[in-house]
Scaffold this motif. Structure first.
Motif, mmCIF file in Angstrom:
data_model
loop_
_atom_site.group_PDB
_atom_site.id
_atom_site.type_symbol
_atom_site.label_atom_id
_atom_site.label_comp_id
_atom_site.label_asym_id
_atom_site.label_seq_id
_atom_site.Cartn_x
_atom_site.Cartn_y
_atom_site.Cartn_z
ATOM 1 N N ALA A 50 0.814 -1.306 0.070
ATOM 2 C CA ALA A 50 0.084 -0.050 -0.071
ATOM 3 C C ALA A 50 0.717 1.206 0.078
ATOM 4 C CB ALA A 50 -0.892 -0.030 1.396
ATOM 5 N N ARG A 51 2.254 1.290 0.303
ATOM 6 C CA ARG A 51 2.811 2.347 0.155
ATOM 7 C C ARG A 51 3.373 2.538 -1.246
ATOM 8 N NH1 ARG A 51 5.094 4.079 5.176
ATOM 9 N NH2 ARG A 51 6.601 5.237 4.275
ATOM 10 N N VAL A 52 2.449 3.206 -1.906
ATOM 11 C CA VAL A 52 2.740 3.493 -3.451
ATOM 12 C C VAL A 52 2.301 4.857 -3.515
ATOM 13 C CG1 VAL A 52 2.573 1.138 -4.194
ATOM 14 C CG2 VAL A 52 0.452 2.619 -4.038
ATOM 15 N N PRO A 53 2.637 5.372 -4.766
ATOM 16 C CA PRO A 53 2.307 6.761 -5.437
ATOM 17 C C PRO A 53 0.766 6.586 -5.481
ATOM 18 C CG PRO A 53 4.276 6.117 -6.591
ATOM 19 C CD PRO A 53 3.970 4.764 -5.709
ATOM 20 N N ASP A 54 -0.118 7.483 -5.114
ATOM 21 C CA ASP A 54 -1.439 7.385 -4.935
ATOM 22 C C ASP A 54 -2.006 8.846 -5.018
ATOM 23 O OD1 ASP A 54 -4.191 6.978 -4.603
ATOM 24 O OD2 ASP A 54 -4.082 6.273 -2.447
ATOM 25 N N HIS A 55 -2.342 9.384 -5.988
ATOM 26 C CA HIS A 55 -2.594 10.843 -6.349
ATOM 27 C C HIS A 55 -3.998 11.180 -5.808
ATOM 28 C CE1 HIS A 55 -3.248 14.278 -9.382
ATOM 29 N NE2 HIS A 55 -3.337 14.738 -8.208
ATOM 30 N N ALA A 56 -3.855 12.050 -4.809
ATOM 31 C CA ALA A 56 -5.250 12.578 -3.756
ATOM 32 C C ALA A 56 -5.417 11.350 -2.737
ATOM 33 C CB ALA A 56 -6.291 12.498 -4.387
ATOM 34 N N MET A 57 -4.670 10.236 -2.475
ATOM 35 C CA MET A 57 -4.641 9.482 -1.456
ATOM 36 C C MET A 57 -6.123 8.624 -1.495
ATOM 37 S SD MET A 57 -2.615 11.487 1.567
ATOM 38 C CE MET A 57 -3.878 12.674 1.561
ATOM 39 N N LEU A 58 -6.454 8.156 -2.499
ATOM 40 C CA LEU A 58 -7.685 7.667 -2.796
ATOM 41 C C LEU A 58 -7.706 6.100 -2.476
ATOM 42 C CD1 LEU A 58 -8.558 9.104 -6.310
ATOM 43 C CD2 LEU A 58 -9.456 9.813 -4.026
ATOM 44 N N ALA A 59 -6.536 5.623 -2.336
ATOM 45 C CA ALA A 59 -6.234 4.035 -2.200
ATOM 46 C C ALA A 59 -7.585 3.251 -3.092
ATOM 47 C CB ALA A 59 -6.701 3.711 -0.554
ATOM 48 N N PRO A 60 -7.114 3.581 -4.486
ATOM 49 C CA PRO A 60 -8.330 2.901 -5.528
ATOM 50 C C PRO A 60 -7.876 1.630 -5.811
ATOM 51 C CG PRO A 60 -6.383 4.373 -6.504
ATOM 52 C CD PRO A 60 -6.096 4.351 -4.993
ATOM 53 N N TRP A 61 -7.569 0.639 -4.821
ATOM 54 C CA TRP A 61 -7.527 -0.549 -4.831
ATOM 55 C C TRP A 61 -7.411 -1.434 -3.503
ATOM 56 C CZ3 TRP A 61 -3.882 0.336 -1.103
ATOM 57 C CH2 TRP A 61 -3.180 1.741 -1.258
ATOM 58 N N ARG A 62 -7.823 -2.669 -3.691
ATOM 59 C CA ARG A 62 -8.211 -3.418 -2.620
ATOM 60 C C ARG A 62 -7.608 -4.770 -2.609
ATOM 61 N NH1 ARG A 62 -12.453 -7.051 -2.443
ATOM 62 N NH2 ARG A 62 -13.958 -6.632 -4.416
ATOM 63 N N PHE A 63 -7.487 -5.614 -1.553
ATOM 64 C CA PHE A 63 -6.824 -7.023 -1.617
ATOM 65 C C PHE A 63 -7.856 -8.015 -1.384
ATOM 66 C CE2 PHE A 63 -3.657 -3.945 0.352
ATOM 67 C CZ PHE A 63 -3.023 -3.838 -0.620
ATOM 68 N N GLU A 104 -15.971 7.105 -6.532
ATOM 69 C CA GLU A 104 -16.956 7.925 -6.956
ATOM 70 C C GLU A 104 -16.461 9.361 -6.517
ATOM 71 O OE1 GLU A 104 -19.430 7.356 -8.733
ATOM 72 O OE2 GLU A 104 -18.861 4.650 -8.504
ATOM 73 N N GLY A 105 -16.845 10.166 -7.764
ATOM 74 C CA GLY A 105 -16.541 11.418 -7.534
ATOM 75 C C GLY A 105 -15.354 12.222 -7.513
ATOM 76 N N SER A 106 -14.208 11.434 -8.048
ATOM 77 C CA SER A 106 -12.869 11.795 -8.057
ATOM 78 C C SER A 106 -12.605 12.234 -9.352
ATOM 79 C CB SER A 106 -12.036 10.476 -7.947
ATOM 80 O OG SER A 106 -10.524 10.775 -8.161
ATOM 81 N N ALA A 107 -11.707 13.378 -9.389
ATOM 82 C CA ALA A 107 -11.217 14.106 -10.537
ATOM 83 C C ALA A 107 -10.002 13.511 -11.076
ATOM 84 C CB ALA A 107 -10.961 15.302 -10.236
ATOM 85 N N ILE A 108 -9.247 12.574 -10.274
ATOM 86 C CA ILE A 108 -8.263 11.693 -10.770
ATOM 87 C C ILE A 108 -8.543 10.938 -11.746
ATOM 88 C CG2 ILE A 108 -6.142 10.446 -9.882
ATOM 89 C CD1 ILE A 108 -6.548 13.291 -8.491
ATOM 90 N N PRO A 109 -7.828 11.100 -13.008
ATOM 91 C CA PRO A 109 -8.005 10.030 -14.211
ATOM 92 C C PRO A 109 -8.154 8.758 -13.598
ATOM 93 C CG PRO A 109 -6.685 11.885 -14.555
ATOM 94 C CD PRO A 109 -6.934 11.997 -13.217
ATOM 95 N N ARG A 147 -5.209 6.088 -11.339
ATOM 96 C CA ARG A 147 -5.646 5.081 -10.354
ATOM 97 C C ARG A 147 -5.170 3.796 -10.684
ATOM 98 N NH1 ARG A 147 -10.801 8.144 -10.915
ATOM 99 N NH2 ARG A 147 -11.744 5.873 -11.773
ATOM 100 N N GLU A 148 -5.234 3.491 -12.025
ATOM 101 C CA GLU A 148 -5.012 1.953 -12.195
ATOM 102 C C GLU A 148 -3.344 1.960 -12.307
ATOM 103 O OE1 GLU A 148 -6.879 1.803 -16.203
ATOM 104 O OE2 GLU A 148 -9.042 1.295 -15.148
ATOM 105 N N LEU A 149 -2.954 2.801 -12.380
ATOM 106 C CA LEU A 149 -1.419 2.830 -12.526
ATOM 107 C C LEU A 149 -0.929 2.545 -11.083
ATOM 108 C CD1 LEU A 149 -0.033 5.395 -14.730
ATOM 109 C CD2 LEU A 149 0.017 3.167 -15.205
ATOM 110 N N SER A 150 -1.629 3.256 -10.172
ATOM 111 C CA SER A 150 -1.276 3.283 -8.683
ATOM 112 C C SER A 150 -1.790 1.324 -8.346
ATOM 113 C CB SER A 150 -2.083 4.173 -8.089
ATOM 114 O OG SER A 150 -2.113 3.924 -6.619
ATOM 115 N N ALA A 151 -2.716 0.833 -8.844
ATOM 116 C CA ALA A 151 -2.871 -0.439 -8.556
ATOM 117 C C ALA A 151 -1.819 -1.347 -9.195
ATOM 118 C CB ALA A 151 -4.398 -0.927 -9.221
ATOM 119 N N GLY A 152 -1.136 -0.932 -10.492
ATOM 120 C CA GLY A 152 0.014 -1.677 -10.683
ATOM 121 C C GLY A 152 1.188 -1.728 -9.828
ATOM 122 N N ALA A 153 1.368 -0.393 -9.196
ATOM 123 C CA ALA A 153 2.370 0.045 -8.458
ATOM 124 C C ALA A 153 2.203 -1.191 -6.976
ATOM 125 C CB ALA A 153 2.263 1.252 -7.992
#
Length: 204
Positions: free
Chosen positions: A46-59, A115-120, A124-130
């Protein structure tokens, strides 16, 4: 003004990054991470780049007896959704689904909408890849081996329902983690120099 002090390099970490390589899931066996190590791995992931700290991933963690149970369900789902295939070919791949989780631990990294995020969505998917890469690197640092895969079980709607992936979510990767049965040989690596350019201003 105080001159910043550069942190010293960590030779062991650099050597790990230079030598880490994947091991096929079928080549992984016990021991794998225990419960405490798994929790630590997920925290590292979970210590990855995450624009706006959305945690757009789960396990989704798959371990123990759950590996055989989910494998059996995926195997049956493959048969049912591929009834048109020649029986021999269908059974071959259904059997592969049944053996999909041979490693002691598997972690499904799910890229989830926010929902409601302005982050593309792409960011968010790149963050999940990280997250997936951090899992592999963290496992290697603990002395384990692993691999990042996708395939039918990560993309087909019947498989996603079995895994527990919700509407709008996507599987970024299934990470299999354990101990290699045999020391893996390295594979050819890209020619980094051939893939690198250095920007300079255009000449008038």
């Amino acid at each position: 003004m105080t001159t910043p002090t550069r942190r010293p390099p960590i030779p062991e970490a650099l050597a790990l990054l230079e030598t880490r390589r994947s091991v096929a899931a079928a080549g992984l066996q016990a021991p794998g991470p225990d419960a405490d190590q798994t929790r630590r791995l997920l925290a590292i992931a979970a210590r990855v780049p995450d624009h706006a700290m959305l945690a757009p991933w789960r396990f989704i963690v798959i371990a123990g007896a759950a590996r055989g149970e989910i494998g059996a369900r995926l195997s049956q789902a493959y048969r049912e959704t591929n009834a048109h295939m020649p029986e021999e070919k269908r059974e071959k791949f259904a059997a592969i689904m049944g053996r999909l989780f041979p490693a002691p631990l598997a972690v499904v990294v799910v890229s989830r909408p926010v929902e409601g995020s302005a982050i593309p969505a792409f960011e968010r998917e790149l963050s999940a890849g990280a997250v997936c890469m951090n899992l592999l690197t963290g496992a290697a640092a603990m002395g384990f081996d692993g691999i990042w895969v996708t395939g039918w079980a990560a993309t087909h709607k019947a498989a996603l329902a079995i895994l527990g992936v919700g509407e709008g979510e996507r599987v970024a990767g299934i990470l299999h983690i354990g101990t290699a049965k045999d020391a893996p040989a390295d594979r050819p690596r890209p020619d980094v120099a051939a893939l690198t350019t250095h920007w300079s201003p255009p000449q008038p």
